[in-house]
Design a protein around this motif. Structure first.
Motif, PDB file in Angstrom:
ATOM      1  N   MET A   1       0.811  -1.257  -0.047  1.00  0.00           N
ATOM      2  CA  MET A   1      -0.100   0.121   0.203  1.00  0.00           C
ATOM      3  C   MET A   1       1.365   1.189   0.237  1.00  0.00           C
ATOM      4  O   MET A   1       1.694   1.351   0.464  1.00  0.00           O
ATOM      5  CB  MET A   1      -0.829   0.271   1.330  1.00  0.00           C
ATOM      6  N   ARG A   2      -0.186   1.786  -0.416  1.00  0.00           N
ATOM      7  CA  ARG A   2       1.227   3.656  -0.890  1.00  0.00           C
ATOM      8  C   ARG A   2      -0.145   5.266  -0.512  1.00  0.00           C
ATOM      9  O   ARG A   2      -0.802   4.553  -0.372  1.00  0.00           O
ATOM     10  CB  ARG A   2       1.804   4.198  -2.259  1.00  0.00           C
ATOM     11  N   LEU A   3       0.652   5.748   0.350  1.00  0.00           N
ATOM     12  CA  LEU A   3      -0.077   6.688   0.659  1.00  0.00           C
ATOM     13  C   LEU A   3      -0.135   7.573  -0.864  1.00  0.00           C
ATOM     14  O   LEU A   3       0.564   7.823  -1.620  1.00  0.00           O
ATOM     15  CB  LEU A   3       0.858   7.787   1.435  1.00  0.00           C
ATOM     16  N   THR A   4      -1.754   8.223  -0.844  1.00  0.00           N
ATOM     17  CA  THR A   4      -2.364   8.348  -2.003  1.00  0.00           C
ATOM     18  C   THR A   4      -1.575  10.188  -2.260  1.00  0.00           C
ATOM     19  O   THR A   4      -0.980  10.691  -0.631  1.00  0.00           O
ATOM     20  CB  THR A   4      -3.667   8.911  -2.197  1.00  0.00           C
ATOM     21  N   MET A   5      -2.054  11.285  -3.704  1.00  0.00           N
ATOM     22  CA  MET A   5      -1.042  12.182  -2.882  1.00  0.00           C
ATOM     23  C   MET A   5      -1.807  12.947  -2.400  1.00  0.00           C
ATOM     24  O   MET A   5      -1.514  14.075  -1.253  1.00  0.00           O
ATOM     25  CB  MET A   5      -0.579  12.808  -4.368  1.00  0.00           C
ATOM     26  N   GLU A   6      -2.473  12.670  -1.638  1.00  0.00           N
ATOM     27  CA  GLU A   6      -4.054  13.626  -1.173  1.00  0.00           C
ATOM     28  C   GLU A   6      -3.700  13.521   0.434  1.00  0.00           C
ATOM     29  O   GLU A   6      -3.733  14.267   1.114  1.00  0.00           O
ATOM     30  CB  GLU A   6      -5.484  13.359  -1.268  1.00  0.00           C
ATOM     31  N   GLN A   7      -3.488  12.021   0.418  1.00  0.00           N
ATOM     32  CA  GLN A   7      -2.960  11.394   2.058  1.00  0.00           C
ATOM     33  C   GLN A   7      -1.730  12.266   2.299  1.00  0.00           C
ATOM     34  O   GLN A   7      -1.548  12.767   3.439  1.00  0.00           O
ATOM     35  CB  GLN A   7      -3.224   9.959   1.942  1.00  0.00           C
ATOM     36  N   VAL A   8      -0.688  12.308   1.109  1.00  0.00           N
ATOM     37  CA  VAL A   8       0.279  12.889   1.374  1.00  0.00           C
ATOM     38  C   VAL A   8       0.145  14.233   1.757  1.00  0.00           C
ATOM     39  O   VAL A   8       0.645  15.186   2.733  1.00  0.00           O
ATOM     40  CB  VAL A   8       1.067  12.799   0.477  1.00  0.00           C
ATOM     41  N   ILE A   9       0.015  14.994   1.181  1.00  0.00           N
ATOM     42  CA  ILE A   9      -0.841  16.467   1.166  1.00  0.00           C
ATOM     43  C   ILE A   9      -1.336  16.982   2.828  1.00  0.00           C
ATOM     44  O   ILE A   9      -1.602  17.598   3.568  1.00  0.00           O
ATOM     45  CB  ILE A   9      -1.689  16.976   0.015  1.00  0.00           C
ATOM     46  N   ARG A  10      -2.523  16.229   2.732  1.00  0.00           N
ATOM     47  CA  ARG A  10      -3.107  15.841   4.458  1.00  0.00           C
ATOM     48  C   ARG A  10      -2.171  15.746   5.639  1.00  0.00           C
ATOM     49  O   ARG A  10      -2.318  16.760   6.765  1.00  0.00           O
ATOM     50  CB  ARG A  10      -4.262  14.935   4.454  1.00  0.00           C
ATOM     51  N   TYR A  11      -1.157  15.031   5.951  1.00  0.00           N
ATOM     52  CA  TYR A  11      -0.428  14.693   6.606  1.00  0.00           C
ATOM     53  C   TYR A  11       0.787  15.785   6.315  1.00  0.00           C
ATOM     54  O   TYR A  11       0.728  16.543   7.237  1.00  0.00           O
ATOM     55  CB  TYR A  11       0.379  13.625   6.264  1.00  0.00           C
ATOM     56  N   GLN A  12       0.917  16.674   5.687  1.00  0.00           N
ATOM     57  CA  GLN A  12       1.548  18.155   5.462  1.00  0.00           C
ATOM     58  C   GLN A  12       1.553  19.631   5.438  1.00  0.00           C
ATOM     59  O   GLN A  12       1.780  19.945   6.150  1.00  0.00           O
ATOM     60  CB  GLN A  12       2.250  17.737   4.270  1.00  0.00           C
ATOM     61  N   THR A  13      -0.045  18.915   5.957  1.00  0.00           N
ATOM     62  CA  THR A  13      -0.980  20.370   5.895  1.00  0.00           C
ATOM     63  C   THR A  13      -0.807  20.057   7.381  1.00  0.00           C
ATOM     64  O   THR A  13      -0.945  21.003   8.250  1.00  0.00           O
ATOM     65  CB  THR A  13      -2.103  20.798   5.125  1.00  0.00           C
ATOM     66  N   GLU A  14      -1.794  19.118   7.922  1.00  0.00           N
ATOM     67  CA  GLU A  14      -2.414  19.116   9.377  1.00  0.00           C
ATOM     68  C   GLU A  14      -1.396  18.602  10.234  1.00  0.00           C
ATOM     69  O   GLU A  14      -1.510  18.928  11.709  1.00  0.00           O
ATOM     70  CB  GLU A  14      -3.408  18.150   9.100  1.00  0.00           C
ATOM     71  N   GLY A  15      -0.214  17.882   9.986  1.00  0.00           N
ATOM     72  CA  GLY A  15       0.903  17.261  10.535  1.00  0.00           C
ATOM     73  C   GLY A  15       0.312  16.357  11.220  1.00  0.00           C
ATOM     74  O   GLY A  15       1.322  15.597  12.101  1.00  0.00           O
ATOM     75  N   TYR A  16      -1.131  15.660  10.937  1.00  0.00           N
ATOM     76  CA  TYR A  16      -0.966  13.757  11.452  1.00  0.00           C
ATOM     77  C   TYR A  16      -1.478  13.309  10.778  1.00  0.00           C
ATOM     78  O   TYR A  16      -2.643  13.831   9.592  1.00  0.00           O
ATOM     79  CB  TYR A  16      -1.596  13.716  12.403  1.00  0.00           C
ATOM     80  N   LEU A  17      -1.837  12.089   9.981  1.00  0.00           N
ATOM     81  CA  LEU A  17      -2.786  10.977   9.529  1.00  0.00           C
ATOM     82  C   LEU A  17      -2.686  10.155   9.921  1.00  0.00           C
ATOM     83  O   LEU A  17      -2.173   9.146  10.688  1.00  0.00           O
ATOM     84  CB  LEU A  17      -2.470  11.209   8.318  1.00  0.00           C
ATOM     85  N   ILE A  18      -4.051   9.713   9.984  1.00  0.00           N
ATOM     86  CA  ILE A  18      -4.423   8.455  10.116  1.00  0.00           C
ATOM     87  C   ILE A  18      -4.933   7.111   8.892  1.00  0.00           C
ATOM     88  O   ILE A  18      -5.994   7.600   8.120  1.00  0.00           O
ATOM     89  CB  ILE A  18      -6.822   8.658  11.454  1.00  0.00           C
TER      90      ILE A  18
END
Ligand SMILES: O=C(O)CCC(=O)C(=O)O
Ligand SMILES: [Fe+2]
Length: 292
Positions: free
Chosen positions: A1-18
């Motif tokens: 599994m890979r992170l989607t571009m959207e998930q990477v951006i969310r992580y980079q914007t919000e500082g966390y990702l589930i």
């Protein structure tokens, strides 16, 4: 599994990702079996020494450890990844499923950071007196438990539960976006915690995560562990990774390369060597590993 571009951006914007559904039961079971075996060995030793009277051997992984620790807190002492140095845990830390996600954020040259824990958050009603730091971890940034020489290192936390982590079982709570403020001063009170006056006044988010999921956090993201109001143990593992060559924030503890496209031969696959490195570590007595 890979992170989607959207998930990477969310992580980079919000500082966390589930990220849900990263691991299958089969991925996690070897780790759970190994933890269960370690608990069993500790129970039998304590029983032989007369420190407990009930082995509770038919109780499930979600409950047994609490029933044992209630009889003797000593059973839980030093119960951590570097305390029992299990092979299944070592393999999990360098497992493909996890590293494929790590790679999406850190690139192909990945080192496993030595700040790593397995946490048994006992039910609050059972834990009783002497709740330790692992039970209700107060607001902090993970950066606070690293040495300042690692300030420029991107050290990312990967947290995964071995049972469903919910508001009831005691998941984490995080402060989105705040990582952009950088390091907030901490003090040492009931655990390393952000100085209360500096705690940002932002909306806090429950980081509920089902078994099989993963919570990824920036090292400046404030987070805490909330109380376990359920009757099962909130088991979790938290691991950290950084780019190979960057200071780890724990230079006296063993970091090891887990993935390298440039030099695949450098990846540590020998569990004996990992154990040797940890056993060699001589803690300087009384020296704090935290910033405060
Ligand atoms: O598991 C918890 O409740 C807190 C964990 C934590 O602070 C971490 O993994 O960095
Ligand atoms: Fe943390």
């Amino acid at each position: 599994m890979r992170l989607t571009m959207e998930q990477v951006i969310r992580y980079q914007t919000e500082g966390y990702l589930i990220v849900p559904d990263v691991f299958s039961e089969a991925d996690l079971q070897p780790v759970i079996d190994e933890l269960s075996a370690e608990i069993d060995a500790r129970a039998r030793k304590a029983y032989a020494e007369g420190k407990i009277t009930e082995l509770h051997e038919h109780e499930p992984f979600e409950k047994r450890f609490t029933l044992l620790c209630e009889q003797s807190r000593e059973i839980g002492r030093g119960f951590d990844i570097n305390g029992y140095l299990g092979e299944a845990m070592f393999r999990f830390m360098s497992g493909k499923g996890l590293l494929d996600l790590v790679e999406c954020l850190l690139g192909t040259e990945i080192t496993c950071n030595p700040i790593q824990h397995v946490r048994a958050k006992h039910p609050a009603k059972s834990a009783g007196e002497g709740n330790d730091y692992f039970q209700n971890v107060p607001w902090h940034q993970d950066c606070a438990v690293t040495s300042p020489d690692s300030d420029a290192s991107e050290i990312i936390t990967f947290w995964l539960p071995l049972v469903d982590a919910t508001a009831e079982t005691g998941c984490m709570e995080v402060m989105p976006y705040v990582f952009k403020q950088g390091y907030l001063n901490h003090r040492s009170e009931g655990g390393t915690t952000i100085v209360p006056e500096l705690l940002p006044n932002v909306k806090q988010v429950l980081a509920e995560c089902r078994k099989g999921g993963l919570v990824i956090m920036n090292k400046y993201t404030p987070h805490r562990g909330i109380s376990n109001r359920s009757d099962i143990i909130r088991w979790s593992i938290d691991l950290r990774y950084h780019k190979t060559g960057a200071p780890s924030g724990r230079s006296h503890h063993p970091s090891f390369p887990v993935r390298s496209a440039l030099d695949p031969g450098s990846e540590l696959t020998d569990v004996t060597e990992w154990r040797r490195m940890w056993r060699e570590v001589k803690e300087e007595k009384g020296k704090s590993l935290h910033r405060v």
